[in-house]
Design a protein around this motif. Sequence first.
Motif, PDB file in Angstrom:
ATOM      1  N   TYR A 196       0.842  -1.200   0.000  1.00  0.00           N
ATOM      2  CA  TYR A 196       0.000   0.000   0.000  1.00  0.00           C
ATOM      3  C   TYR A 196       0.880   1.254   0.000  1.00  0.00           C
ATOM      4  O   TYR A 196       0.743   2.132   0.844  1.00  0.00           O
ATOM      5  N   GLY A 197       1.797   1.324  -0.935  1.00  0.00           N
ATOM      6  CA  GLY A 197       2.664   2.496  -1.006  1.00  0.00           C
ATOM      7  C   GLY A 197       3.759   2.448   0.039  1.00  0.00           C
ATOM      8  O   GLY A 197       4.727   1.714  -0.085  1.00  0.00           O
ATOM      9  N   ALA A 198       3.603   3.235   1.105  1.00  0.00           N
ATOM     10  CA  ALA A 198       4.611   3.291   2.165  1.00  0.00           C
ATOM     11  C   ALA A 198       4.414   2.198   3.206  1.00  0.00           C
ATOM     12  O   ALA A 198       5.174   2.120   4.178  1.00  0.00           O
TER      13      ALA A 198
ATOM     14  N   ASN B 242       1.898   4.080  -6.357  1.00  0.00           N
ATOM     15  CA  ASN B 242       0.524   3.595  -6.414  1.00  0.00           C
ATOM     16  C   ASN B 242      -0.411   4.769  -6.663  1.00  0.00           C
ATOM     17  O   ASN B 242      -0.009   5.933  -6.582  1.00  0.00           O
ATOM     18  N   SER B 243      -1.661   4.446  -6.956  1.00  0.00           N
ATOM     19  CA  SER B 243      -2.680   5.481  -7.180  1.00  0.00           C
ATOM     20  C   SER B 243      -3.783   5.372  -6.133  1.00  0.00           C
ATOM     21  O   SER B 243      -4.946   5.681  -6.396  1.00  0.00           O
ATOM     22  N   ILE B 244      -3.420   4.935  -4.931  1.00  0.00           N
ATOM     23  CA  ILE B 244      -4.395   4.745  -3.855  1.00  0.00           C
ATOM     24  C   ILE B 244      -4.973   6.092  -3.415  1.00  0.00           C
ATOM     25  O   ILE B 244      -4.263   7.093  -3.318  1.00  0.00           O
ATOM     26  N   ASP B 245      -6.273   6.104  -3.143  1.00  0.00           N
ATOM     27  CA  ASP B 245      -6.944   7.252  -2.553  1.00  0.00           C
ATOM     28  C   ASP B 245      -6.516   7.313  -1.086  1.00  0.00           C
ATOM     29  O   ASP B 245      -6.961   6.512  -0.264  1.00  0.00           O
ATOM     30  N   ALA B 246      -5.650   8.254  -0.746  1.00  0.00           N
ATOM     31  CA  ALA B 246      -5.045   8.296   0.589  1.00  0.00           C
ATOM     32  C   ALA B 246      -6.093   8.474   1.685  1.00  0.00           C
ATOM     33  O   ALA B 246      -6.027   7.820   2.734  1.00  0.00           O
TER      34      ALA B 246
END
Length: 323
Positions: A106-108, A146-150
């Motif tokens: 999930y990114g970080a 990633n393109s996750i909605d934070a």
Amino acid sequence: MKNVYPQLFKSFQCLKGACPDSCCKGWEVDVDNATLNLYSEISGGIKQRIDSVLTYDEFGNNVFRLTQEKRCPFLNSDDLCDIHIELGVGYTPMTCRNFPKFINNYGALTETGFSFSCPVAAGLMWDKADAFEFCEETTAEQPHFNSIDAQLFYELKGARQQAFELVKDPGIDIKEKACRLLNFGAEIQNDIKKSHSRPRKISLSAVFKNPEIINSAWLEKLDAPNTLAVRLPGIAGENILTYFVYRYFLNAVYDRQVLPRLRLAVLGLLIPALFGNDPRTMQLWSKETEHSDVNMKELRKNLKIADSLREPALLELVYKMLL
């Protein structure tokens, strides 16, 4: 980069050739591109063996062609890997090196866990009190793009923590935990994305009969389901719910489908209740289902549309089959 993993990682030891259900039997072995590049640099007899069994599956992925006995062609008579023995673990495909781990990026944040599909991992997760005490470590690795909605991700992360606390609440029994978990999922689902899926008549037995057959032992379980209520031992029920919430809940950041994932958690409780109150049953289901793209695609569809997996039907079975 932050890495999260359960405490049971410290207790895991592969049984190697003594494993009662080897991960090198029954399913295709995917060969990733990085490992293929390694094979291009070697020579000799092992190189010839590798080249002779490399093929493609129906999706165009590189795989090792299994023997007639559904064994990896490099699994020797001692149930040990010839590639590992001759070249070292670094030359085995990534899927072999990772098993039985699953990894969610999930990114970080990277979350790692064990799948129930391994007999050792299944035994540890079944009723071990500290199996899902989580450890954290920070590394110098750069976050994954990633393109996750934070905002959605952090909302889901907070909601998952509430789900963990609900599951671990010592003041309510496992049936009430299942009920509250589904109600909680319905609330979140309504907040982030209302579902418009219309239920279809699909029986629970049809849900469990996967289109791809990996192990006939699972079919034998399906042919003789239990009809009497059972009591899951110790904290097995709590661990099963925690496993599914940990493994799948945050992936709702990609499709906003929270409720189907919590239906899956409750369905997980019914697997030992219906087919065998032991870790072996969970292991068979996981190997048959979670490690097949075909079977998981079918399950994800059914979790959205099957009437037998809607909340009233699931809870009726939970209260009928669990003591």
